[in-house]
Design a protein around this motif. Structure first.
Motif, PDB file in Angstrom:
ATOM      1  N   PRO A 163       0.828  -1.217   0.000  1.00 60.10           N
ATOM      2  CA  PRO A 163       0.000   0.000   0.000  1.00 60.10           C
ATOM      3  C   PRO A 163       0.860   1.264   0.000  1.00 60.10           C
ATOM      4  CG  PRO A 163      -0.815  -1.585   1.603  1.00 60.10           C
ATOM      5  CD  PRO A 163       0.497  -2.119   1.080  1.00 60.10           C
TER       6      PRO A 163
ATOM      7  N   ARG B 255     -12.276  -7.801  -6.767  1.00 58.59           N
ATOM      8  CA  ARG B 255     -11.777  -7.383  -5.455  1.00 58.59           C
ATOM      9  C   ARG B 255     -10.466  -6.616  -5.610  1.00 58.59           C
ATOM     10  NH1 ARG B 255     -12.716  -9.447  -0.234  1.00 58.59           N
ATOM     11  NH2 ARG B 255     -13.895 -11.150  -1.152  1.00 58.59           N
TER      12      ARG B 255
ATOM     13  N   PHE C   3      -9.662  -2.789  -4.382  1.00 59.22           N
ATOM     14  CA  PHE C   3      -8.511  -2.405  -3.550  1.00 59.22           C
ATOM     15  C   PHE C   3      -7.697  -1.313  -4.251  1.00 59.22           C
ATOM     16  CE2 PHE C   3      -8.899  -6.417  -1.077  1.00 59.22           C
ATOM     17  CZ  PHE C   3      -8.746  -5.889   0.193  1.00 59.22           C
ATOM     18  N   ASP C   4      -7.474  -1.488  -5.541  1.00 51.11           N
ATOM     19  CA  ASP C   4      -6.714  -0.509  -6.307  1.00 51.11           C
ATOM     20  C   ASP C   4      -7.444   0.833  -6.329  1.00 51.11           C
ATOM     21  OD1 ASP C   4      -4.382   0.005  -8.034  1.00 51.11           O
ATOM     22  OD2 ASP C   4      -5.903   0.324  -9.586  1.00 51.11           O
TER      23      ASP C   4
ATOM     24  N   SER D 212      -9.445   1.994  -4.073  1.00 47.51           N
ATOM     25  CA  SER D 212      -9.291   2.603  -2.758  1.00 47.51           C
ATOM     26  C   SER D 212      -7.951   3.329  -2.644  1.00 47.51           C
ATOM     27  CB  SER D 212      -9.398   1.524  -1.676  1.00 47.51           C
ATOM     28  OG  SER D 212      -9.136   2.079  -0.418  1.00 47.51           O
ATOM     29  N   GLU D 213      -6.894   2.678  -3.145  1.00 49.03           N
ATOM     30  CA  GLU D 213      -5.562   3.280  -3.074  1.00 49.03           C
ATOM     31  C   GLU D 213      -5.432   4.511  -3.969  1.00 49.03           C
ATOM     32  OE1 GLU D 213      -2.591   2.865  -1.333  1.00 49.03           O
ATOM     33  OE2 GLU D 213      -3.999   1.794  -0.072  1.00 49.03           O
TER      34      GLU D 213
ATOM     35  N   ALA E   4     -10.068   5.457   2.963  1.00 49.21           N
ATOM     36  CA  ALA E   4      -9.426   4.403   2.175  1.00 49.21           C
ATOM     37  C   ALA E   4      -9.153   3.178   3.041  1.00 49.21           C
ATOM     38  CB  ALA E   4      -8.119   4.924   1.569  1.00 49.21           C
ATOM     39  N   GLN E   5      -8.676   3.382   4.262  1.00 49.72           N
ATOM     40  CA  GLN E   5      -8.413   2.253   5.157  1.00 49.72           C
ATOM     41  C   GLN E   5      -9.707   1.540   5.530  1.00 49.72           C
ATOM     42  OE1 GLN E   5      -5.302   1.084   6.056  1.00 49.72           O
ATOM     43  NE2 GLN E   5      -6.545  -0.631   6.722  1.00 49.72           N
TER      44      GLN E   5
ATOM     45  N   ARG F   4     -10.618  -0.633   2.611  1.00 50.14           N
ATOM     46  CA  ARG F   4      -9.732  -1.804   2.541  1.00 50.14           C
ATOM     47  C   ARG F   4     -10.100  -2.836   3.603  1.00 50.14           C
ATOM     48  NH1 ARG F   4      -5.808   2.263   1.581  1.00 50.14           N
ATOM     49  NH2 ARG F   4      -5.167   2.193   3.754  1.00 50.14           N
ATOM     50  N   ASP F   5     -10.371  -2.366   4.821  1.00 52.38           N
ATOM     51  CA  ASP F   5     -10.759  -3.280   5.896  1.00 52.38           C
ATOM     52  C   ASP F   5     -12.066  -3.990   5.564  1.00 52.38           C
ATOM     53  OD1 ASP F   5      -8.499  -2.513   7.307  1.00 52.38           O
ATOM     54  OD2 ASP F   5      -9.590  -1.130   8.634  1.00 52.38           O
TER      55      ASP F   5
ATOM     56  N   LEU G  18     -13.289  -4.574   2.612  1.00 59.11           N
ATOM     57  CA  LEU G  18     -13.045  -5.542   1.542  1.00 59.11           C
ATOM     58  C   LEU G  18     -12.387  -6.807   2.086  1.00 59.11           C
ATOM     59  CD1 LEU G  18     -11.849  -3.201  -1.343  1.00 59.11           C
ATOM     60  CD2 LEU G  18     -13.869  -4.679  -1.372  1.00 59.11           C
ATOM     61  N   ARG G  19     -11.466  -6.651   3.016  1.00 57.94           N
ATOM     62  CA  ARG G  19     -10.822  -7.834   3.611  1.00 57.94           C
ATOM     63  C   ARG G  19     -11.809  -8.686   4.387  1.00 57.94           C
ATOM     64  NH1 ARG G  19      -6.793  -3.936   4.809  1.00 57.94           N
ATOM     65  NH2 ARG G  19      -5.076  -4.148   3.367  1.00 57.94           N
TER      66      ARG G  19
END
Length: 176
Positions: free
Chosen positions: A14, A101, A105-106, A108-109, A120-121, A124-125, A127-128
């Motif tokens: 990241p 997925r 993630f991309d 979000s970054e 963004a975090q 990501r959380d 999505l995980r």
């Protein structure tokens, strides 16, 4: 066989984005289980060119595998680049939840992290933690809603269309 260098592993962490989505997709695919030829075939004739670029830039290297009765110097020669008729950044891989997925993630970054690291975090959380397609798509819809809020409906529609093309044909991204 291709292997990621330290520079390639750094690129996938990241906050370390310097390559495009296709190059990053190749870095993700290089895991020691797929041959160079299999990976190159995934990008409509442009795969070998992308691999060669990643080799030259130091993101990838070739594992030292010597074929029987062939000198190592022959093994080290780079393959000639292939030419692709496609222009731009079309997606040519397989449709899957994993690909969708990775796209989220991309997203979000690239879109949220520079503007709002906490948002963004959070994405990501989420999505995980998403364990099925419905949960992942709920996060995707929330992300697209934020894109619409920040960048307008045209940009959000474009991202929504892109995500729909990445999903398996039996999974439907419902409108926001």
């Amino acid at each position: 066989m291709l292997i990621k260098t330290e520079k390639g592993r750094q690129e996938l962490r990241p906050g370390h984005r310097s390559l495009g989505q296709r190059e990053r997709a190749i870095l993700l695919l290089v895991d020691g289980t797929q041959t160079e030829e299999v990976i190159a075939d995934l990008f409509l004739g442009e795969g070998q060119t992308l691999i060669d670029q990643l080799l030259r830039s130091g993101h990838l290297s070739r594992a030292e595998e010597k074929a029987p009765n062939r000198p190592a110097a022959v093994e080290a020669l780079p393959k000639p680049p292939t030419t692709g008729a496609a222009h731009g950044d079309p997606f040519v891989g397989t449709r899957s939840l994993a690909t969708a997925r990775m796209f989220l993630f991309d997203l979000s970054e690239r879109l949220f992290a520079p503007r709002d690291k906490q948002l963004a975090q959070r994405f990501r959380d989420e999505l995980r933690e998403a364990r099925d397609a419905a949960a992942m798509l709920a996060v995707g819809r929330a992300m697209i809603a934020k894109v619409e809020q920040f960048a307008g409906s045209e940009r959000a529609d474009g991202i929504s269309e892109r995500l729909a093309k990445l999903l398996p044909s039996d999974v439907v991204l419902e409108p926001i």
